[in-house]
Design a protein around this motif. Structure first.
Motif, PDB file in Angstrom:
ATOM      1  N   SER A  80     -75.764  18.124  22.626  1.00 57.15           N
ATOM      2  CA  SER A  80     -75.421  16.750  22.225  1.00 57.15           C
ATOM      3  C   SER A  80     -76.340  16.181  21.159  1.00 57.15           C
ATOM      4  CB  SER A  80     -75.465  15.824  23.439  1.00 57.15           C
ATOM      5  OG  SER A  80     -74.693  16.346  24.481  1.00 57.15           O
ATOM      6  N   GLY A  81     -77.545  16.713  21.049  1.00 55.67           N
ATOM      7  CA  GLY A  81     -78.477  16.206  20.045  1.00 55.67           C
ATOM      8  C   GLY A  81     -78.251  16.804  18.678  1.00 55.67           C
ATOM      9  N   GLU A  82     -77.365  17.812  18.599  1.00 57.49           N
ATOM     10  CA  GLU A  82     -77.131  18.484  17.322  1.00 57.49           C
ATOM     11  C   GLU A  82     -75.673  18.459  16.892  1.00 57.49           C
ATOM     12  OE1 GLU A  82     -79.833  22.294  18.114  1.00 57.49           O
ATOM     13  OE2 GLU A  82     -79.317  20.971  19.792  1.00 57.49           O
ATOM     14  N   MET A  83     -74.759  18.582  17.842  1.00 57.86           N
ATOM     15  CA  MET A  83     -73.346  18.649  17.465  1.00 57.86           C
ATOM     16  C   MET A  83     -72.839  17.256  17.113  1.00 57.86           C
ATOM     17  SD  MET A  83     -71.760  19.315  21.240  1.00 57.86           S
ATOM     18  CE  MET A  83     -70.509  20.307  20.455  1.00 57.86           C
ATOM     19  N   SER A  84     -71.811  17.203  16.279  1.00 59.75           N
ATOM     20  CA  SER A  84     -71.289  15.900  15.878  1.00 59.75           C
ATOM     21  C   SER A  84     -70.579  15.245  17.059  1.00 59.75           C
ATOM     22  CB  SER A  84     -70.333  16.043  14.695  1.00 59.75           C
ATOM     23  OG  SER A  84     -69.074  16.522  15.127  1.00 59.75           O
ATOM     24  N   HIS A  85     -70.517  13.929  16.991  1.00 60.97           N
ATOM     25  CA  HIS A  85     -69.830  13.190  18.049  1.00 60.97           C
ATOM     26  C   HIS A  85     -68.385  13.654  18.179  1.00 60.97           C
ATOM     27  CE1 HIS A  85     -68.610  10.037  20.710  1.00 60.97           C
ATOM     28  NE2 HIS A  85     -67.741   9.557  19.834  1.00 60.97           N
ATOM     29  N   MET A  86     -67.705  13.920  17.053  1.00 57.90           N
ATOM     30  CA  MET A  86     -66.309  14.366  17.115  1.00 57.90           C
ATOM     31  C   MET A  86     -66.194  15.723  17.813  1.00 57.90           C
ATOM     32  SD  MET A  86     -64.719  11.811  15.971  1.00 57.90           S
ATOM     33  CE  MET A  86     -63.056  12.495  16.062  1.00 57.90           C
ATOM     34  N   ASP A  87     -67.121  16.637  17.530  1.00 61.17           N
ATOM     35  CA  ASP A  87     -67.100  17.937  18.209  1.00 61.17           C
ATOM     36  C   ASP A  87     -67.339  17.763  19.713  1.00 61.17           C
ATOM     37  OD1 ASP A  87     -66.540  19.298  15.911  1.00 61.17           O
ATOM     38  OD2 ASP A  87     -68.623  19.863  15.497  1.00 61.17           O
ATOM     39  N   TRP A  88     -68.234  16.839  20.034  1.00 61.46           N
ATOM     40  CA  TRP A  88     -68.513  16.548  21.446  1.00 61.46           C
ATOM     41  C   TRP A  88     -67.241  16.052  22.138  1.00 61.46           C
ATOM     42  CZ3 TRP A  88     -68.313  12.581  24.938  1.00 61.46           C
ATOM     43  CH2 TRP A  88     -69.123  12.679  26.081  1.00 61.46           C
ATOM     44  N   ASN A 102     -76.569  16.774  28.058  1.00 64.51           N
ATOM     45  CA  ASN A 102     -77.237  17.040  26.782  1.00 64.51           C
ATOM     46  C   ASN A 102     -78.306  18.119  26.964  1.00 64.51           C
ATOM     47  OD1 ASN A 102     -78.536  17.054  24.339  1.00 64.51           O
ATOM     48  ND2 ASN A 102     -79.561  15.077  24.647  1.00 64.51           N
TER      49      ASN A 102
END
Lengths: 373, 373
Positions: A80-88, A102
């Motif tokens: 969660s600290g690296e992937m984009s919000h949309m990917d999440w 996370n």
């Protein structure tokens, strides 16, 4: 993973895929809390393996887990600290009943302690890095700019096998590293590097086109990505003679690094090493120019590995505790008015009873005019 | 922004900060739907301006908006496709009553149509790029590897002012670009580039250490970041004579690019240009090796700007419509067994009645042995 309460972990960023598989793929690695890891690959085409399945998109993964007889995780660790919000959001939609945890901090903590194999890759990077730096004086020409000097050093690094990619964590962007001379050494940067430099508005760090002038120092701080694992190393050169204060500060930097090396071992709390550095700088009357002037970095070292800024950081208020096989770059530096930056940086592997320096090269300031041709 | 229903937009990624302010900062730009933009800066220290405030952390922003007499947005546009999920959560926590809208697609669409000033920067990049490529034959030495050749070309690019940073959107990572020769041209890559190349497991694209051999083609595809704005350009060279099929395919690539240039103007639907390319390749009996063999890219061109992969894409099924001042790299390429990759790439500015090529350099295959020394 189990401690965090996750039944599985789904990785998708280059750095963590590289960490888990030894190569960058376009896809995912799924690690169940128990049992083998699965590779779900979009590209490249043509890979084979028993724990590998091709997918078209992330939405294919839940069905595949079922086909493979794997439990659908109710707590799934993601980056969660690296992937984009949309990917999440896409992953959350794939596992609508799952809680996404996370894992970024945990993954970075796991990566901060290297295996012996990773240490060997870091040692190999450090050896190549030192070999390239040893040739730095040979590419100096009087009257050249910091950028022109940088270009020739980048070439030396590449010829020794540097892969070029400079991986960072967070919002930093960097090309190779920095060459800092004269007044440019005191220019503040938006990035979280030890020192700044104006660079260019589109990449404001390091060299800015300053001519290398007699009486100025030149600090070379480049990234040692020779094996995928990045060592970090800085050396200071001079154009002719510097002021007494500059030589004194450089010696204090060497003293700080020596003191840190002596104190740096498993069990030590990181802030004590930063405090040690500051106390030596203060005793020398140089605390006002330690780690910068207009903007002072509040750390004196940092973990290195697949990215240049891994934990732990030898920083003020860091309660992180050193562990064996953490790999730390120690970089005491001073900015001296009218001269530029002096100091150095070496990379160390932390051990039970001490730390092993892996970047071996003369520490003193080398006068480039002695080599000018 | 208004169309999307947002009362404000909060930007934090390097590319969009660079787009809005002309420089990379560590901080945020807040754009209200009406009125002037505000800069909330963490670093560097010492910046001044009337629309600028220093902050320590993102949590300071809501209070600052109130102090500045700005309405708290109930719909706030953010970069959800680029920022990390954790950063998104922090902003959501700052504006607990607001709906955060994903602005990534809108921002990329806005950026895809360049101002005349941006076009002038792209033209300047293209001129420098062509100048560097014109010197490529001068650094060739018989028996060198693709990596060694790449190192010398990178240096030529840097000497012409290339900044080095290769900005991409999404999960791609790249160092400078690719040099592809022989069988390596057909190796599939995990990245979304036109062609692949094995590269290295830690950065699997482009050169892999292949020796440049007589009878092989060498394709140079590097990023033209000379101004912060990236043009894109590819040229093909040969070591001695290639097969007839290779020369024929290269000529077909030139024909495709010419046909696209003629058809590429405002109002055209992107997929029609891809379909045009495929139809010409098919007519020549070369559709099986168009844009790769083991893995075929389904596009023949893409927008360029602050990142190398801006919209629109000249791709299968793309209903995007070209607009004046979109800047598009067109790259018809073929992979020829036993030879390598042939073809070319040029960057064009789309106009009302046609498109303007900005990368001017001979299009034919240049035999490097004619220049060997």
């Amino acid at each position: 993973m189990l401690k965090a309460g996750a039944e599985g972990c789904l990785l998708s960023t280059s750095v963590n895929l590289l960490y888990m598989t030894g190569q960058v793929i376009n896809g995912y690695v799924y690690i169940p809390a128990e049992g083998e890891a699965w590779h779900f690959i979009r590209r490249p085409a043509g890979m084979t393996g028993t724990s590998l399945r091709y997918i078209r998109k992330v939405e294919d993964i839940p069905g595949l887990l079922a086909d493979l007889g794997l439990t659908k995780p109710s707590n799934l660790m993601v980056e969660s600290g690296e992937m984009s919000h949309m990917d999440w959001l896409r992953i959350q939609a794939c596992f609508p009943d799952a809680t996404l945890l996370n894992g970024t901090t945990e993954l970075r903590a796991v990566r901060s302690v290297k295996t012996d194999y990773e240490c060997s890759l870091l040692r190999a990077s450090a050896v190549a890095h030192a070999k390239a730096y040893a040739r730095v004086p040979s590419v100096f020409k009087p009257g050249m700019t910091d950028v022109a000097f940088s270009i020739e050093i980048e070439r030396l690094m590449r010829l020794e096998g540097n892969k070029g990619l400079f991986r960072t964590f967070g919002d930093m962007e960097a090309f190779f590293g920095s060459v800092l001379t004269g007044e440019n050494a005191s220019v503040a940067s938006p990035y979280d590097f030890a020192l700044g430099g104006a660079g260019d508005p589109t990449n404001p760090i390091g060299a800015n086109g300053s001519v290398l002038k007699e009486g100025h120092a030149v600090m070379i701080d480049m990234c040692g990505n020779f094996t995928g694992y990045l060592d970090d190393m800085t050396r200071t050169y001079s154009i002719g003679k510097l002021t007494e204060k500059a030589y004194k500060a450089h010696q204090v930097a060497i003293d700080i690094e020596d003191a840190i090396q002596e104190a740096m071992k498993a069990g030590v709390v990181c802030e004590t090493l930063y405090d040690l550095a500051v106390s030596i700088a203060k005793k020398a009357g140089l605390d006002d120019c330690f780690m910068g002037t207009t903007q002072q970095a509040k750390f004196v070292g940092h973990g290195v590995g697949l990215v240049i800024n891994e934990p732990p950081v030898l920083a003020t208020r860091s309660r992180d505790i050193l562990q064996p096989n953490m790999v730390i770059a120690v970089e005491p530096k001073f900015v001296i008015e009218g001269v530029g930056a002096v100091g150095l940086e070496d990379t160390y592997i932390v051990g039970e009873t001490g730390s092993e320096k892996i970047t071996h090269l003369e520490s003193g300031i080398i006068n480039l005019l002695d080599y000018a041709h």
